[in-house]
Design a protein around this motif. Structure first.
Motif, PDB file in Angstrom:
ATOM      1  N   VAL A 278      42.543  41.234  31.968  1.00  0.00           N
ATOM      2  CA  VAL A 278      41.930  41.390  33.289  1.00  0.00           C
ATOM      3  C   VAL A 278      42.830  42.245  34.171  1.00  0.00           C
ATOM      4  O   VAL A 278      44.046  42.098  34.186  1.00  0.00           O
ATOM      5  CB  VAL A 278      41.660  40.027  33.945  1.00  0.00           C
ATOM      6  N   GLU A 279      42.186  43.154  34.918  1.00  0.00           N
ATOM      7  CA  GLU A 279      42.884  44.083  35.804  1.00  0.00           C
ATOM      8  C   GLU A 279      42.231  44.048  37.183  1.00  0.00           C
ATOM      9  O   GLU A 279      41.061  43.668  37.318  1.00  0.00           O
ATOM     10  CB  GLU A 279      42.808  45.512  35.260  1.00  0.00           C
ATOM     11  N   ASN A 280      42.960  44.477  38.193  1.00  0.00           N
ATOM     12  CA  ASN A 280      42.383  44.704  39.513  1.00  0.00           C
ATOM     13  C   ASN A 280      43.329  45.586  40.308  1.00  0.00           C
ATOM     14  O   ASN A 280      44.543  45.415  40.259  1.00  0.00           O
ATOM     15  CB  ASN A 280      42.154  43.402  40.274  1.00  0.00           C
ATOM     16  N   TYR A 281      42.745  46.546  41.034  1.00  0.00           N
ATOM     17  CA  TYR A 281      43.528  47.434  41.879  1.00  0.00           C
ATOM     18  C   TYR A 281      43.407  47.005  43.339  1.00  0.00           C
ATOM     19  O   TYR A 281      42.353  46.579  43.795  1.00  0.00           O
ATOM     20  CB  TYR A 281      43.037  48.881  41.741  1.00  0.00           C
ATOM     21  N   GLY A 282      44.503  47.156  44.062  1.00  0.00           N
ATOM     22  CA  GLY A 282      44.490  46.923  45.493  1.00  0.00           C
ATOM     23  C   GLY A 282      44.686  45.463  45.863  1.00  0.00           C
ATOM     24  O   GLY A 282      44.300  44.550  45.140  1.00  0.00           O
ATOM     25  N   GLY A 283      45.315  45.230  47.020  1.00  0.00           N
ATOM     26  CA  GLY A 283      45.479  43.875  47.529  1.00  0.00           C
ATOM     27  C   GLY A 283      46.259  42.994  46.577  1.00  0.00           C
ATOM     28  O   GLY A 283      47.177  43.431  45.891  1.00  0.00           O
ATOM     29  N   ASP A 284      45.872  41.724  46.523  1.00  0.00           N
ATOM     30  CA  ASP A 284      46.521  40.761  45.638  1.00  0.00           C
ATOM     31  C   ASP A 284      45.840  40.802  44.281  1.00  0.00           C
ATOM     32  O   ASP A 284      45.005  39.962  43.947  1.00  0.00           O
ATOM     33  CB  ASP A 284      46.442  39.365  46.265  1.00  0.00           C
ATOM     34  N   GLY A 285      46.221  41.800  43.495  1.00  0.00           N
ATOM     35  CA  GLY A 285      45.572  41.998  42.202  1.00  0.00           C
ATOM     36  C   GLY A 285      45.759  40.848  41.242  1.00  0.00           C
ATOM     37  O   GLY A 285      44.884  40.572  40.409  1.00  0.00           O
ATOM     38  N   LEU A 286      46.883  40.133  41.339  1.00  0.00           N
ATOM     39  CA  LEU A 286      47.129  39.030  40.419  1.00  0.00           C
ATOM     40  C   LEU A 286      46.180  37.871  40.696  1.00  0.00           C
ATOM     41  O   LEU A 286      45.653  37.252  39.757  1.00  0.00           O
ATOM     42  CB  LEU A 286      48.587  38.578  40.515  1.00  0.00           C
ATOM     43  N   THR A 287      45.953  37.558  41.964  1.00  0.00           N
ATOM     44  CA  THR A 287      45.016  36.485  42.297  1.00  0.00           C
ATOM     45  C   THR A 287      43.603  36.822  41.829  1.00  0.00           C
ATOM     46  O   THR A 287      42.906  35.983  41.243  1.00  0.00           O
ATOM     47  CB  THR A 287      45.015  36.216  43.814  1.00  0.00           C
ATOM     48  N   VAL A 288      43.159  38.060  42.072  1.00  0.00           N
ATOM     49  CA  VAL A 288      41.825  38.465  41.618  1.00  0.00           C
ATOM     50  C   VAL A 288      41.752  38.401  40.090  1.00  0.00           C
ATOM     51  O   VAL A 288      40.753  37.943  39.522  1.00  0.00           O
ATOM     52  CB  VAL A 288      41.482  39.869  42.126  1.00  0.00           C
ATOM     53  N   SER A 289      42.820  38.819  39.427  1.00  0.00           N
ATOM     54  CA  SER A 289      42.834  38.766  37.969  1.00  0.00           C
ATOM     55  C   SER A 289      42.710  37.328  37.463  1.00  0.00           C
ATOM     56  O   SER A 289      42.016  37.051  36.482  1.00  0.00           O
ATOM     57  CB  SER A 289      44.120  39.399  37.432  1.00  0.00           C
ATOM     58  N   ALA A 290      43.383  36.405  38.133  1.00  0.00           N
ATOM     59  CA  ALA A 290      43.297  34.997  37.740  1.00  0.00           C
ATOM     60  C   ALA A 290      41.879  34.466  37.923  1.00  0.00           C
ATOM     61  O   ALA A 290      41.363  33.713  37.084  1.00  0.00           O
ATOM     62  CB  ALA A 290      44.294  34.167  38.534  1.00  0.00           C
ATOM     63  N   GLU A 291      41.224  34.841  39.025  1.00  0.00           N
ATOM     64  CA  GLU A 291      39.835  34.436  39.226  1.00  0.00           C
ATOM     65  C   GLU A 291      38.943  35.062  38.159  1.00  0.00           C
ATOM     66  O   GLU A 291      38.004  34.425  37.658  1.00  0.00           O
ATOM     67  CB  GLU A 291      39.365  34.833  40.623  1.00  0.00           C
ATOM     68  N   ASN A 292      39.224  36.302  37.794  1.00  0.00           N
ATOM     69  CA  ASN A 292      38.464  36.951  36.729  1.00  0.00           C
ATOM     70  C   ASN A 292      38.629  36.219  35.407  1.00  0.00           C
ATOM     71  O   ASN A 292      37.670  36.075  34.639  1.00  0.00           O
ATOM     72  CB  ASN A 292      38.911  38.405  36.575  1.00  0.00           C
ATOM     73  N   MET A 293      39.840  35.775  35.124  1.00  0.00           N
ATOM     74  CA  MET A 293      40.087  35.032  33.885  1.00  0.00           C
ATOM     75  C   MET A 293      39.239  33.771  33.832  1.00  0.00           C
ATOM     76  O   MET A 293      38.619  33.459  32.805  1.00  0.00           O
ATOM     77  CB  MET A 293      41.579  34.708  33.771  1.00  0.00           C
ATOM     78  N   ARG A 294      39.189  33.030  34.923  1.00  0.00           N
ATOM     79  CA  ARG A 294      38.402  31.800  34.941  1.00  0.00           C
ATOM     80  C   ARG A 294      36.902  32.097  34.834  1.00  0.00           C
ATOM     81  O   ARG A 294      36.154  31.360  34.170  1.00  0.00           O
ATOM     82  CB  ARG A 294      38.730  31.007  36.206  1.00  0.00           C
ATOM     83  N   TYR A 295      36.460  33.167  35.473  1.00  0.00           N
ATOM     84  CA  TYR A 295      35.064  33.592  35.353  1.00  0.00           C
ATOM     85  C   TYR A 295      34.724  33.922  33.896  1.00  0.00           C
ATOM     86  O   TYR A 295      33.685  33.497  33.367  1.00  0.00           O
ATOM     87  CB  TYR A 295      34.833  34.803  36.253  1.00  0.00           C
ATOM     88  N   ILE A 296      35.604  34.675  33.240  1.00  0.00           N
ATOM     89  CA  ILE A 296      35.348  35.051  31.847  1.00  0.00           C
ATOM     90  C   ILE A 296      35.235  33.819  30.968  1.00  0.00           C
ATOM     91  O   ILE A 296      34.366  33.745  30.083  1.00  0.00           O
ATOM     92  CB  ILE A 296      36.453  35.997  31.338  1.00  0.00           C
ATOM     93  N   ARG A 297      36.076  32.839  31.171  1.00  0.00           N
ATOM     94  CA  ARG A 297      36.005  31.623  30.347  1.00  0.00           C
ATOM     95  C   ARG A 297      34.655  30.918  30.530  1.00  0.00           C
ATOM     96  O   ARG A 297      34.085  30.406  29.561  1.00  0.00           O
ATOM     97  CB  ARG A 297      37.165  30.690  30.674  1.00  0.00           C
ATOM     98  N   ARG A 298      34.135  30.905  31.737  1.00  0.00           N
ATOM     99  CA  ARG A 298      32.807  30.328  31.952  1.00  0.00           C
ATOM    100  C   ARG A 298      31.740  31.139  31.216  1.00  0.00           C
ATOM    101  O   ARG A 298      30.842  30.573  30.579  1.00  0.00           O
ATOM    102  CB  ARG A 298      32.474  30.264  33.447  1.00  0.00           C
TER     103      ARG A 298
END
Length: 307
Positions: A278-298
């Motif tokens: 998971v990747e994200n540009y801009g802002g707090d990319g790590l937090t967005v990436s973590a949310e993306n990880m949880r979304y993908i698992r669902r």
């Protein structure tokens, strides 16, 4: 090192890209610890050692051993290493890039990685480097003449043979205006290379964000996923006004306009079982990436009929 067990939504390797962190090639141990600790704190157990963070191919053996130890200490599996903007057909730097890519493969094997991801994108041009979002400015464009195609096939096959000899897979990252810049061209390139250990990294976010007409996202997913062995994942909000003017900005996968629920189902139906990142540009990319990880698992739970 290739995974052979059964994938589930809970154990599927979903790595954090190190894109949100600055260049830390020469950083001390404390800095590496603090960065890796943040990744683990956000719930990740896998990481993509993106070389904008640390160029593992240029580390000494001692520094590689330190990094390997820290990854183990923090419970982060180095599922992949991504070599960025090191095109082996760059008219200027291809020889250095090819040698560097070989060093990355050797380092990946030492670190216990499963995948090495490379692409044909080149360094940002001046206008791109100074733009808020670099994809809003035109970048280098690969020549599509037969000789250049042959060079790409030959040199990427060379890297693939090296990777396979060490038990690794090579993944080719899609990127605009390169020979991996459309679904059809990417599939043709990996097919011409003709190695089971070389597949696609269908980073379709790189294409979806462009401020110009693009191929339908899900059509590209359907074309690419039968050839994919790794997957960089990110999303954008894409808007086209009545005059055809396109704008895009980064967005969490759950809220972007690319339909990843359907894309993940298509991938599973096509037999994809590679690691994700998971990747994200801009802002707090790590937090967005973590949310993306949880979304993908669902979404994986849905696609795998675990619900």
């Amino acid at each position: 090192m290739t995974y052979t067990g059964k994938r589930t939504s809970a154990n599927w390797p979903i790595a954090a890209a190190m894109l949100p962190f600055p260049d830390s090639q020469d950083a001390d141990e404390y800095t590496w610890r603090k960065q890796l600790a943040q990744v683990r704190f956000e719930g990740f157990t896998a990481v993509d050692l993106t070389d904008n963070w640390v160029r593992v191919g240029d580390l000494s053996r001692e520094r590689l051993a330190l990094l390997k130890g820290l990854l183990k200490e923090y419970g982060l599996a180095p599922s992949a290493i991504s070599a960025i903007r090191r095109s082996v057909i760059d008219p200027v730097g291809w020889e250095d890039n090819l040698e560097y890519s070989h060093r990355v493969i050797d380092a990946a094997a030492f670190l216990g990685s499963e995948i090495v991801s490379v692409g044909l994108h080149r360094p940002l041009l001046g206008a791109q480097a100074h733009a808020l979002w670099f994809w809003t400015q035109p970048g280098p464009v690969d020549s599509r003449d037969p000789d250049n195609w042959h060079r790409a096939v030959t040199r990427l096959r060379e890297l693939g043979e090296h990777a396979v000899s060490l038990g690794l897979l090579l993944s080719l990252e899609m990127y605009e205006d390169t020979l991996l810049g459309t679904a059809d061209s990417a599939v043709r390139l990996v097919t011409d290379i003709g190695m089971s250990g070389v597949g696609l990294n269908p980073d379709l976010g790189n294409l979806y964000r462009l401020h110009r007409p693009i191929e339908d996202f899900l059509v590209s997913v359907e074309k690419c996923m039968p050839y994919a062995n790794y997957w960089h994942m990110k999303s954008y909000s894409r808007d086209v006004n009545a005059e055809g003017h396109v704008t895009t900005v980064p967005a969490p996968m759950a809220f972007g306009t690319a339909n990843y629920r359907e894309a993940i189902q298509i991938a599973i139906d096509a037999g994809f079982d590679g690691p994700m990142c998971v990747e994200n540009y801009g802002g707090d990319g790590l937090t967005v990436s973590a949310e993306n990880m949880r979304y993908i698992r669902r979404m994986l739970a849905v696609a795998l009929n675990e619900i």
